[in-house]
Design an enzyme around this catalytic site. Structure first.
Site, PDB file in Angstrom:
ATOM      1  N   ILE A  24      -9.712  -8.792   3.410  1.00  0.00           N
ATOM      2  CA  ILE A  24     -11.003  -8.684   3.025  1.00  0.00           C
ATOM      3  C   ILE A  24     -11.105  -8.225   1.700  1.00  0.00           C
ATOM      4  O   ILE A  24     -10.333  -7.306   1.383  1.00  0.00           O
ATOM      5  CB  ILE A  24     -11.210  -7.364   4.042  1.00  0.00           C
ATOM      6  CG1 ILE A  24     -11.106  -7.488   5.369  1.00  0.00           C
ATOM      7  CG2 ILE A  24     -12.951  -7.168   3.887  1.00  0.00           C
ATOM      8  CD1 ILE A  24     -11.379  -6.560   6.453  1.00  0.00           C
ATOM      9  N   GLY A  54      -2.076 -10.604   7.852  1.00  0.00           N
ATOM     10  CA  GLY A  54      -1.434 -12.205   8.049  1.00  0.00           C
ATOM     11  C   GLY A  54      -1.324 -12.951   6.645  1.00  0.00           C
ATOM     12  O   GLY A  54      -1.814 -12.404   5.887  1.00  0.00           O
ATOM     13  N   LYS A 100       0.834  -1.130  -0.013  1.00  0.00           N
ATOM     14  CA  LYS A 100      -0.131   0.076   0.018  1.00  0.00           C
ATOM     15  C   LYS A 100       0.793   1.085   0.033  1.00  0.00           C
ATOM     16  O   LYS A 100       0.241   2.266  -0.489  1.00  0.00           O
ATOM     17  CB  LYS A 100      -0.866   0.120   1.249  1.00  0.00           C
ATOM     18  CG  LYS A 100      -0.117  -0.111   2.363  1.00  0.00           C
ATOM     19  CD  LYS A 100      -0.549  -1.634   3.112  1.00  0.00           C
ATOM     20  CE  LYS A 100       0.565  -2.054   4.067  1.00  0.00           C
ATOM     21  NZ  LYS A 100       0.058  -3.077   4.778  1.00  0.00           N
ATOM     22  N   LYS A 154      -4.227   3.681   3.575  1.00  0.00           N
ATOM     23  CA  LYS A 154      -5.203   2.648   3.126  1.00  0.00           C
ATOM     24  C   LYS A 154      -6.658   3.769   2.851  1.00  0.00           C
ATOM     25  O   LYS A 154      -7.156   3.391   1.756  1.00  0.00           O
ATOM     26  CB  LYS A 154      -5.428   1.642   4.235  1.00  0.00           C
ATOM     27  CG  LYS A 154      -4.303   0.784   4.230  1.00  0.00           C
ATOM     28  CD  LYS A 154      -4.642  -0.114   5.469  1.00  0.00           C
ATOM     29  CE  LYS A 154      -3.623  -1.466   5.334  1.00  0.00           C
ATOM     30  NZ  LYS A 154      -3.542  -2.155   6.576  1.00  0.00           N
TER      31      LYS A 154
END
Ligand code: NDP
Ligand code: HSE
Length: 413
Positions: free
Chosen positions: A131, A297, A100, A200
């Site tokens: 997600i 993760g 990012k 983000k």
């Protein structure tokens, strides 16, 4: 067959390798082609690891391999990731990434370069780890004008705040755990100072509002000033402290910020704990939608990277359009114009005089006392602009009975 190269065999890169090898059948079914890892670039050796067979230290080998059509960049940082990505796109290879920092800083240039070369630059994993959020924003909500987007965008800080609140653990101890679990950035200051969440929310805002939002213009505050005393106040107020990134259209431009926030235990984000993240999107047609999952993760993030690989395979010879106008800079509103309500902790050796001073400046506010800390109290302000609140805080600091201003934590309006 589509050949893939992975740049960086760390937490995410090794996850990408595992996902492609474990789910090869699923990937072939979903993409319509066999996907194979041809090369992995890293600076280290991995003795005994099967990756050794495809390991290289030379990026040129990857660049010049005609069988490699897609590159998964999971090195992190701006350089050499930026140079490698530009060279790969210029050679007609699609690039997918979890980086990012690079997307927030150079995303528009890289997307334009991808378009010029008829390939794609995709970054689903750059926000919210595992997600699905970039694709829902660009595809599933394509019929909506997005009005607002907000949420918990950093796994490390949510993990730290959860452990501090639920287990009374110290900040440093929990940060170490988050690093060991592979959640934190190489320099964890990016997490705890809010810069990661800032990048983000800048990426999400650019996608939501269609114009490039400069992350350097977004007011950003991390969680390093949050103490156990703040957490005690949050419990007394039946609230939780979460690091929230938010962005919405306002009359002054895009109003965006990242800061710790007291949210009520009734708020849906209060149930988002540990490494989990959640993102709310408000559309003018769809209303509110919410996206939830592992914010960091190895495998969740790698799953998002590999989903982009599948998308790039499906769109071979084309550029995936994500609806971000790379040539238009969005106007980010001055934080001073934003509305805010806050809890302010005030040290005092004369509560009566201090409270009188505060009422003079802030008007009728709610006072909160804490049994475990008898040299201070807190106030809950009314809603006003950030600019006006900052002036009032400066003013009370010099008034009778008021000592140090120990913290100011914003509250969900
Ligand atoms: P790691 O540090 O675990 O992995 C990066 C790997 O890239 C390391 O093995 C590193 O080697 C290697 N590397 C760095 N520079 C080079 C280079 N010049 N040439 C070859 N190899 C290099 O980081 P993560 O996997 O955690 O993160 C990677 C990216 O994904 C970052 O942008 C991060 O922000 C992002 N991300 C991470 C998530 C996570 O949960 N960890 C989730 C979502 C996104 P060495 O160790 O020797 O430096
Ligand atoms: N360090 C980041 C986090 C990784 O903790 O959220 C996922 O982007």
């Amino acid at each position: 067959m589509t050949g893939v190269a992975i740049l960086g065999f760390g937490t995410v890169g090794s996850g990408v390798y595992d996902v492609i090898n474990t789910n090869s059948g699923v990937l072939e079914l979903k993409s319509g082609d066999k996907i194979e890892v041809k090369k992995v670039l890293d600076l280290r050796d991995f003795p005994g690891n099967p990756v050794e067979k495809v390991l290289t230290k030379d990026f040129e080998e990857i660049l010049n391999d005609p069988d490699i059509g897609i590159i998964a960049e999971a090195m992190g940082g701006v350089e050499p990731a930026f140079t490698f990505t530009k060279r790969a796109l210029a050679m007609g290879k699609s690039v997918v990434t979890s980086n990012k920092e690079l997307v927030a800083k150079h995303g528009p240039e890289l997307m334009k370069l991808a378009r010029t070369n008829g390939v794609s630059y995709l970054f689903e994993a750059s926000v919210g780890g595992g997600i699905p959020i970039i694709r829902p924003l660009c595809v599933s909500l394509a019929a909506d004008e997005i009005l607002e987007i907000s949420g918990i965008l950093n796994g490390t800080t949510n993990y730290i705040l959860t452990k501090m609140t639920e287990e009374g653990k110290s900040f440093d101890e929990v940060l170490k755990d988050a690093q060991q679990l592979g959640y934190a950035e190489a320099n964890p200051a990016a997490d705890v100072e809010g810069h990661d969440a800032c990048r983000k929310i800048a990426i999400l805002s650019s996608l939501a509002f269609g114009e490039t939002v400069n992350y350097e213009h977004i007011y950003t505050e991390g969680i390093t000033k949050i103490t156990h005393i703040d957490i005690e106040y949050s419990k007394k107020l039946n609230c939780l402290i979460k690091l929230i990134g938010s962005s919405k259209k306002s009359k002054n431009g895009i109003s965006a910020k990242v800061s710790p926030c007291l949210i009520s235990k009734e708020h849906p984000l209060s149930a988002v704990n540990g490494v989990y993240n959640a993102i709310f999107v408000k559309g003018n047609m769809s209303g509110n939608t919410m996206y939830y999952g592992s914010g960091a993760g190895k495998l969740p993030t790698a799953s998002a990277v590999v989903a982009d690989i599948v998308d790039a395979v499906r769109h071979k010879g084309l550029t995936v359009n994500i609806g971000w106008d790379c040539d238009v800079q969005a106007c980010v509103a001055d934080i001073k114009e934003a509305d805010v309500k806050a809890m302010i902790r005030i040290a005092s050796d004369n509560f009566e005089a201090a409270k009188k001073s505060i009422i003079e400046v802030f008007g009728d506010v709610q006072f909160v006392d804490l049994d475990v800390q008898d040299d201070e109290f807190a106030i809950i302000t009314n809603e006003e602009t950030e600019g006006s609140m900052a002036e009032k805080v400066e003013k009370i600091a010099t008034m009778s009975g008021v000592g140090e201003i120990r913290n100011l934590i914003r509250m969900e309006a």
